[in-house]
Design a protein around this motif. Structure first.
Motif, PDB file in Angstrom:
ATOM      1  N   LYS A  16       0.944  -1.082   0.056  1.00 58.06           N
ATOM      2  CA  LYS A  16       0.011  -0.026   0.092  1.00 58.06           C
ATOM      3  C   LYS A  16       0.773   1.225   0.038  1.00 58.06           C
ATOM      4  N   SER A  17       2.158   1.260   0.765  1.00 61.42           N
ATOM      5  CA  SER A  17       3.122   2.267   0.949  1.00 61.42           C
ATOM      6  C   SER A  17       3.816   2.531  -0.528  1.00 61.42           C
ATOM      7  N   HIS A  67      10.481   8.538   1.058  1.00 59.23           N
ATOM      8  CA  HIS A  67       9.659   7.452   0.794  1.00 59.23           C
ATOM      9  C   HIS A  67       9.821   6.434   1.772  1.00 59.23           C
ATOM     10  N   ALA A 112       8.175   7.659   5.070  1.00 62.48           N
ATOM     11  CA  ALA A 112       6.712   7.463   4.902  1.00 62.48           C
ATOM     12  C   ALA A 112       6.560   6.114   5.139  1.00 62.48           C
ATOM     13  N   THR A 113       7.009   5.165   4.630  1.00 61.25           N
ATOM     14  CA  THR A 113       6.773   3.738   4.722  1.00 61.25           C
ATOM     15  C   THR A 113       6.816   3.486   6.237  1.00 61.25           C
ATOM     16  N   THR A 148      12.754   1.549  -1.895  1.00 54.32           N
ATOM     17  CA  THR A 148      11.944   2.702  -2.000  1.00 54.32           C
ATOM     18  C   THR A 148      12.642   3.757  -3.000  1.00 54.32           C
ATOM     19  N   SER A 170       3.664   4.516   8.286  1.00 59.47           N
ATOM     20  CA  SER A 170       2.715   3.960   7.774  1.00 59.47           C
ATOM     21  C   SER A 170       2.407   2.683   8.480  1.00 59.47           C
TER      22      SER A 170
END
Length: 413
Positions: A358-359, A393, A396-397, A388, A400
């Motif tokens: 999803k990420s 990124h 952010a992963t 990534t 999440s």
């Protein structure tokens, strides 16, 4: 030209005339390599960065120049008896290739542990290759001894006026192409390359700054010139300039003409090598990337200046190259290892995979460990290598995953 510079040049064992004569000897036998401006590296560093692609010589090294100049000066009897040399790889290939072209028998000593690619390329050129000595200095001693026993002419890798003159032809070509160069950044091992280039550059353009670059693990010339006693140890990616004892002739020339010597770390060399591949699509060995590493480590010093770099060689083991590129991806946050301590029951792996998917992270490798861990029996260590886009990124992963109450650790950061 200042009186000091004029006096220094007049008292040196190599002159501009020697270098110009060497250029005539090399003629069409050594490639006139491109000297091109890198728009992207210039944008990144703030300097106007020009690259001399000596890694694109036939043997992938500038060492061809000095080797051919020295071999061409041998007498008929010396050619018949043959030559011997010691090298960590690049000088070996230059001597072997041009000796074969001139029908001169060649024997080469290489230190134990020299990259396989350099040894095999040397053998391919027809030389008799002998591995001996733990260091280049030990290999040189062995080669000199065998040369005396068998009447072979010893071809020194750097401490020879004709070798130095041959290497200096690079500066002739660079200044002919780009006369307004402000700085030359040159890798230093034994000092043959920078000595020849400094003589040529300082004679033609006395105001140009000539700066040497050494691996921080082997600061031999740095110690000699700056009166330091920094240790020399370990395995450097720049094995081509891992010289413990610089030459007597080269040290004198460097002391007289070179403006400064800077040291670069292994991580800086790796970063430079990776950038040259990803941006310029050109493969260099560690020593060949040293000049760019120096700019990256001292951007303020070179900002706004026109800088010439010598990509001195491209002979690097493919396995080592793969490791360097992978490590750089990890430093940039593009390749990461995540560790999860999860309950050993169905669906847990699927949950982690779904969150990663999803990420937008790409899963490269997955490993479960149930046995070799001190976690409770109903727990399992899950290690996932992900790809990534960049560090933001990756962050952010991770965010999440933690927002979904998944406990995760990032390895290697």
């Amino acid at each position: 030209m200042t009186d000091t510079t004029r006096t220094s040049l007049a008292n040196l064992p190599v002159t501009l005339r020697d270098i110009e004569r060497a250029a005539g000897v090399l003629g069409d036998f050594v490639k006139l390599t491109n000297f091109d401006r890198s728009r992207t590296l210039s944008d990144i560093t703030g300097a106007s960065v020009w690259l001399k692609f000596e890694n694109l010589q036939f043997t992938a090294t500038f060492k061809e120049r000095g080797a051919l100049n020295r071999l061409s000066a041998l007498s008929a009897d010396e050619r018949r008896r043959g030559v011997i040399a010691a090298s960590a790889g690049n000088h070996a290939q230059g001597v072997a290739f041009h000796a074969a072209c001139l029908s001169i028998p060649a024997t080469i000593f290489v230190p134990v542990g020299t990259p396989t690619v350099k040894i095999e390329n040397t053998r391919r050129h027809g030389a008799n290759v002998i591995e001996g000595g733990a260091t280049l200095e030990e290999a040189t001693t062995l080669a000199a001894e065998l040369g005396r026993e068998q009447g072979l002419t010893f071809i020194h890798p750097y401490d020879d006026p004709m070798i130095i003159a041959g290497q200096g032809t690079i500066a002739l070509e660079m200044l002919a192409a780009v006369p307004d160069l402000d700085v030359l950044l040159v890798p230093i091992g034994g000092g043959g390359l920078i000595s020849g280039m400094a003589v040529a550059a300082k004679t033609l353009k006395p105001g140009i700054e000539v700066i040497g670059v050494q691996a921080a693990l082997y600061p031999s010339m740095y110690n000699v010139i700056k009166g330091q006693q920094l240790p020399m140890r370990g395995d450097t990616l720049a094995e081509g300039i891992a010289v413990k004892a610089p030459g007597r002739i080269t040290s004198g020339i460097v002391r007289a003409l070179v403006d400064d010597i800077v040291l670069v770390t292994e991580q800086q060399i790796e970063q430079a090598l990776s950038l040259l591949i990803t941006i310029e699509k050109t493969v260099t060995e560690g020593a060949g990337a040293a000049g760019l590493a120096a700019i990256l480590a001292n951007e303020a010093r070179f900002k706004g200046r026109t800088v010439g770099l010598v990509l001195s060689g491209g002979n690097i083991d493919t396995r080592l190259l793969s490791g360097v590129l992978t490590r750089q991806l990890a430093r940039e946050g593009r390749l990461s290892q995540l560790r999860f301590d999860i309950v050993d029951r169905p669906g847990q792996l699927a949950t982690v995979v779904a969150l990663l998917s999803k990420s937008g992270a790409n899963i490269v490798e997955v490993s479960h460990q149930r046995i070799f861990t001190d976690l409770p029996a109903k727990a399992v260590v899950l290690e996932v290598v992900i790809e990534t886009r960049d560090r933001s990124h990756l962050e952010a992963t991770i965010a999440s995953l933690r927002a979904a109450n998944v406990d995760v650790e990032v390895g290697g950061h």
